[in-house]
Design a protein around this motif. Structure first.
Motif, short mmCIF file in Angstrom:
data_model
loop_
_atom_site.label_atom_id
_atom_site.label_comp_id
_atom_site.label_asym_id
_atom_site.label_seq_id
_atom_site.Cartn_x
_atom_site.Cartn_y
_atom_site.Cartn_z
N LYS A 2 0.84 -1.20 0.00
CA LYS A 2 0.00 0.00 0.00
C LYS A 2 0.87 1.26 0.00
CE LYS A 2 -3.86 2.17 2.38
NZ LYS A 2 -4.83 2.08 3.45
N SER A 33 1.13 3.90 -3.06
CA SER A 33 0.78 5.31 -2.83
C SER A 33 1.89 6.23 -3.32
CB SER A 33 0.52 5.56 -1.35
OG SER A 33 -0.65 4.92 -0.93
N ILE A 93 1.88 6.16 -7.19
CA ILE A 93 0.77 6.94 -7.75
C ILE A 93 1.05 8.43 -7.62
CG2 ILE A 93 -1.67 7.54 -7.47
CD1 ILE A 93 -2.14 4.57 -6.71
N SER A 130 -5.42 7.87 -8.77
CA SER A 130 -5.58 6.42 -8.88
C SER A 130 -6.27 6.05 -10.19
CB SER A 130 -6.40 5.88 -7.70
OG SER A 130 -5.72 6.09 -6.50
N SER A 131 -7.23 6.87 -10.60
CA SER A 131 -7.95 6.56 -11.84
C SER A 131 -7.01 6.61 -13.05
CB SER A 131 -9.14 7.49 -12.03
OG SER A 131 -8.72 8.83 -12.17
#
Length: 125
Positions: free
Chosen positions: A76, A80, A83, A91-92
Motif C-alpha cells: 500500500k 501510494s 501513484i 488512482s484513476s
C-alpha cells in the motif's frame, strides 16, 4: 518506513510467502530465477535487518529471518508513493493506464468489476 530496494522486495516476498526462513532457504528460492551468490543474499538480509525491514532470530546456530513489515502495508505504501510520483496522485489515471495496455484478460476484468461493485456497496452504507 524504510523503503525496500527491488532486491529487498524479492526477499520480503519470499519471507511473506514462506514465513520465517534461513538465508539458505531464501537463497535457494532466489536462485530458481536468477544466478546469485549465497554471500550476496546473506549480506542483503543482514542489511535488511539493520534497516528494520527484516527481523533476525539468532537464538540458534542457523539465523532465521522474518519480515518486519506487513505485506499489505508495504504494498500500500509503495503503491501510494508510485501513484503520487507517477500519476500526480490520481488512482484513476493509474487504472486507465493499466487497463489501456491491451493485456487485461476477461477474467481480470470480471474480477475488477466485482471489486468495483463491492466498493460501491460499501460506500453506500
Amino acid at each position: 518506513m524504510a523503503r525496500p530496494s527491488e532486491n529487498e522486495l524479492k526477499i520480503l516476498q519470499i519471507l511473506w510467502d514462506q514465513g520465517p526462513s534461513s538465508v539458505r532457504d531464501v537463497h535457494e528460492k532466489i536462485s530458481e530465477n536468477k544466478d546469485s551468490g549465497y554471500t550476496t543474499t546473506l549480506k542483503l538480509m543482514q542489511i535488511m535487518a539493520s534497516k528494520g525491514i527484516a527481523l533476525r532470530d539468532t537464538s540458534s546456530r542457523t539465523h532465521i529471518y522474518s519480515a518486519a513489515l506487513s505485506e499489505q502495508k508495504t504494498k500500500k505504501d509503495l503503491l501510494s508513493r508510485f501513484i503520487s510520483a507517477t500519476f500526480n496522485g490520481s488512482s484513476s489515471s493509474l487504472v486507465m493506464e493499466a487497463l489501456g495496455n491491451g493485456q487485461t484478460t476477461q477474467e481480470e476484468l470480471d474480477e475488477i468489476k466485482a471489486l468495483i461493485s463491492t466498493i460501491e456497496k460499501t460506500n453506500k452504507q
